[in-house]
Design a protein around this motif. Structure first.
Motif, PDB file in Angstrom:
ATOM      1  N   VAL A  87       0.871  -1.173   0.000  1.00 33.16           N
ATOM      2  CA  VAL A  87       0.000   0.000   0.000  1.00 33.16           C
ATOM      3  C   VAL A  87       0.910   1.225   0.000  1.00 33.16           C
ATOM      4  N   TYR A  88       0.785   2.071  -1.005  1.00 34.21           N
ATOM      5  CA  TYR A  88       1.619   3.263  -1.070  1.00 34.21           C
ATOM      6  C   TYR A  88       1.059   4.357  -0.171  1.00 34.21           C
ATOM      7  N   VAL A  89       1.977   5.076   0.468  1.00 32.81           N
ATOM      8  CA  VAL A  89       1.591   6.277   1.214  1.00 32.81           C
ATOM      9  C   VAL A  89       2.474   7.428   0.750  1.00 32.81           C
ATOM     10  N   GLU A  90       1.908   8.633   0.870  1.00 36.95           N
ATOM     11  CA  GLU A  90       2.638   9.847   0.502  1.00 36.95           C
ATOM     12  C   GLU A  90       3.304  10.390   1.761  1.00 36.95           C
ATOM     13  N   ARG A  91       4.640  10.538   1.699  1.00 35.84           N
ATOM     14  CA  ARG A  91       5.330  11.088   2.868  1.00 35.84           C
ATOM     15  C   ARG A  91       5.357  12.606   2.853  1.00 35.84           C
ATOM     16  N   GLN A  92       5.145  13.195   1.650  1.00 37.85           N
ATOM     17  CA  GLN A  92       5.194  14.645   1.546  1.00 37.85           C
ATOM     18  C   GLN A  92       3.909  15.145   0.906  1.00 37.85           C
ATOM     19  N   ALA A  93       3.389  16.227   1.427  1.00 38.65           N
ATOM     20  CA  ALA A  93       2.199  16.828   0.833  1.00 38.65           C
ATOM     21  C   ALA A  93       2.556  17.408  -0.531  1.00 38.65           C
ATOM     22  N   PRO A  94       1.644  17.325  -1.519  1.00 31.48           N
ATOM     23  CA  PRO A  94       1.930  17.904  -2.828  1.00 31.48           C
ATOM     24  C   PRO A  94       2.117  19.412  -2.732  1.00 31.48           C
ATOM     25  N   ALA A  95       2.965  19.938  -3.625  1.00 26.74           N
ATOM     26  CA  ALA A  95       3.198  21.381  -3.631  1.00 26.74           C
ATOM     27  C   ALA A  95       1.913  22.122  -3.969  1.00 26.74           C
ATOM     28  N   ALA A 106      -9.297  22.233   0.795  1.00 30.35           N
ATOM     29  CA  ALA A 106     -10.402  21.413   0.317  1.00 30.35           C
ATOM     30  C   ALA A 106      -9.915  20.229  -0.507  1.00 30.35           C
ATOM     31  N   ARG A 107      -8.693  20.398  -1.106  1.00 24.57           N
ATOM     32  CA  ARG A 107      -8.179  19.319  -1.947  1.00 24.57           C
ATOM     33  C   ARG A 107      -7.342  18.335  -1.148  1.00 24.57           C
ATOM     34  N   ALA A 108      -7.100  18.655   0.136  1.00 22.44           N
ATOM     35  CA  ALA A 108      -6.210  17.821   0.936  1.00 22.44           C
ATOM     36  C   ALA A 108      -6.712  16.384   0.989  1.00 22.44           C
ATOM     37  N   VAL A 109      -5.758  15.457   0.894  1.00 16.41           N
ATOM     38  CA  VAL A 109      -6.089  14.034   0.912  1.00 16.41           C
ATOM     39  C   VAL A 109      -5.578  13.442   2.214  1.00 16.41           C
ATOM     40  N   ASP A 110      -6.410  12.640   2.854  1.00 21.32           N
ATOM     41  CA  ASP A 110      -6.020  11.995   4.099  1.00 21.32           C
ATOM     42  C   ASP A 110      -4.921  10.978   3.795  1.00 21.32           C
ATOM     43  N   PRO A 111      -3.708  11.133   4.366  1.00 23.35           N
ATOM     44  CA  PRO A 111      -2.627  10.190   4.078  1.00 23.35           C
ATOM     45  C   PRO A 111      -2.918   8.772   4.570  1.00 23.35           C
ATOM     46  N   LEU A 112      -3.856   8.646   5.504  1.00 26.24           N
ATOM     47  CA  LEU A 112      -4.204   7.310   6.010  1.00 26.24           C
ATOM     48  C   LEU A 112      -5.242   6.609   5.130  1.00 26.24           C
ATOM     49  N   ALA A 113      -5.797   7.318   4.161  1.00 25.74           N
ATOM     50  CA  ALA A 113      -6.890   6.741   3.368  1.00 25.74           C
ATOM     51  C   ALA A 113      -6.528   5.389   2.726  1.00 25.74           C
ATOM     52  N   PRO A 114      -5.327   5.224   2.133  1.00 22.83           N
ATOM     53  CA  PRO A 114      -5.003   3.910   1.550  1.00 22.83           C
ATOM     54  C   PRO A 114      -4.937   2.793   2.599  1.00 22.83           C
ATOM     55  N   LEU A 115      -4.485   3.126   3.814  1.00 15.98           N
ATOM     56  CA  LEU A 115      -4.410   2.125   4.881  1.00 15.98           C
ATOM     57  C   LEU A 115      -5.808   1.739   5.351  1.00 15.98           C
ATOM     58  N   VAL A 116      -6.663   2.745   5.469  1.00 17.93           N
ATOM     59  CA  VAL A 116      -8.055   2.493   5.883  1.00 17.93           C
ATOM     60  C   VAL A 116      -8.742   1.593   4.857  1.00 17.93           C
ATOM     61  N   SER A 144       0.877   9.800  14.832  1.00 19.69           N
ATOM     62  CA  SER A 144      -0.485   9.528  15.312  1.00 19.69           C
ATOM     63  C   SER A 144      -1.258   8.501  14.496  1.00 19.69           C
ATOM     64  N   GLY A 145      -0.737   8.106  13.317  1.00 21.83           N
ATOM     65  CA  GLY A 145      -1.494   7.206  12.446  1.00 21.83           C
ATOM     66  C   GLY A 145      -1.881   5.893  13.104  1.00 21.83           C
TER      67      GLY A 145
END
Length: 215
Positions: A87-95, A106-116, A144-145
Motif C-alpha cells: 500500500v503506497y503512502v505519501e510522505r510529503q504533501a503535494p506542492a 479542500a483538496r487535501a487528501v487523508d494520508p491514512l486513506a489507503p491504509l483504511v 499519530s497514524g
C-alpha cells in the motif's frame, strides 16, 4: 506467475543474506486481521518483515511503502505492487498549485486513506509508526497514524515487532546489501484502553516495540 517466481527469488535472497529469522513471543503466527507495527531503520525493513512471515500470512498482509522511494522506478514499482501487494503512502504533501480553483485545504487528501481502505477490505498491514527511518538505534516518537487506525478498527489485532540488525545489511545511503544475521521478534498484542489518550497510547506502543529488543 512471474510475480510468484520473483517473490520466491527475493525470499531466497533475503533468507540467504539475513536468515530472516522470525521469533514469536506473546502471540503465535495466526491468520487473523492484524496491524504489525515495527521499528524502522532501513528500506530493507519492509522486505525483512515480509520475508519473516509464514507464507499463509504473507498472502493476506500488505506492507506500507513510501511512494517517493518504492515507486520511483518501474522495477521497484512493479515489485511493490505485484510481489509485495504494498500500500503506497505519501510522505510529503503535494506542492500548492497557485492556479487551482479549489483551495488547498479542500483538496487535501487523508494520508491514512489507503491504509483504511486496505483494512476495510480485510487485509492485514505492516506499518512503521516513526514515519521515516531513524539512525540512532532507538525508535523515534511514533506518529499519530497508529492511534487513528487502532481506534477506527478496534477489532484488528495490534502486534508489535522489533526488526534486529537489518540496518547493518543496508545502512542508510548504501545500495549494496551485506550478509548479516537478522531477526524479527513479534510480541504480545496491545490495544487502546478505554479513555486512553493518543500520546499515552503511542508511547506505550513504542515501549512495547523497544521491549522486544532484549527478548
Amino acid at each position: 506467475m512471474l510475480a510468484k517466481l520473483v517473490g520466491w527469488l527475493l525470499l531466497g535472497v533475503v533468507r540467504l543474506l539475513t536468515g530472516a529469522q522470525a521469533r514469536w513471543y506473546g502471540c503465535p503466527p495466526k491468520a487473523e486481521q492484524r496491524i504489525y507495527f515495527a521499528n524502522h531503520q532501513s528500506h530493507a525493513d519492509l522486505v525483512m518483515i515480509w520475508a519473516a512471515l509464514p507464507e499463509e500470512l504473507r498472502s493476506i498482509t500488505r506492507p506500507i511503502a513510501a511512494r517517493d522511494y518504492w515507486a520511483n522506478t518501474p522495477v521497484k514499482r512493479w515489485i511493490t505492487t505485484e510481489v509485495f501487494n504494498a500500500v503506497y503512502v505519501e510522505r510529503q504533501a503535494p506542492a500548492p498549485d497557485p492556479s487551482a480553483a479549489v483551495p488547498d485545504e479542500a483538496r487535501a487528501v487523508d494520508p491514512l486513506a489507503p491504509l483504511v481502505e486496505a483494512l476495510r477490505s480485510g487485509d492485514s498491514i505492516i506499518i512503521f509508526p516513526e514515519g521515516t527511518r531513524g539512525h540512532t538505534g532507538e525508535p523515534q516518537k511514533f506518529k499519530s497514524g497508529l492511534y487513528a487506525l487502532a481506534t477506527q478498527f478496534p477489532e484488528v489485532v495490534l502486534v508489535p515487532a522489533w526488526i534486529d540488525n537489518v540496518q547493518r545489511v543496508m545502512p542508510k545511503g548504501e545500495i549494496v546489501p551485506v550478509p548479516i544475521l537478522c531477526s524479527v521478534t513479534f510480541g504480545a498484542p496491545i490495544r487502546v484502553e478505554a479513555g486512553e489518550e493518543r500520546r499515552a497510547f503511542l508511547d506505550r506502543a513504542r515501549a512495547a516495540v523497544i521491549a522486544l529488543r532484549d527478548v
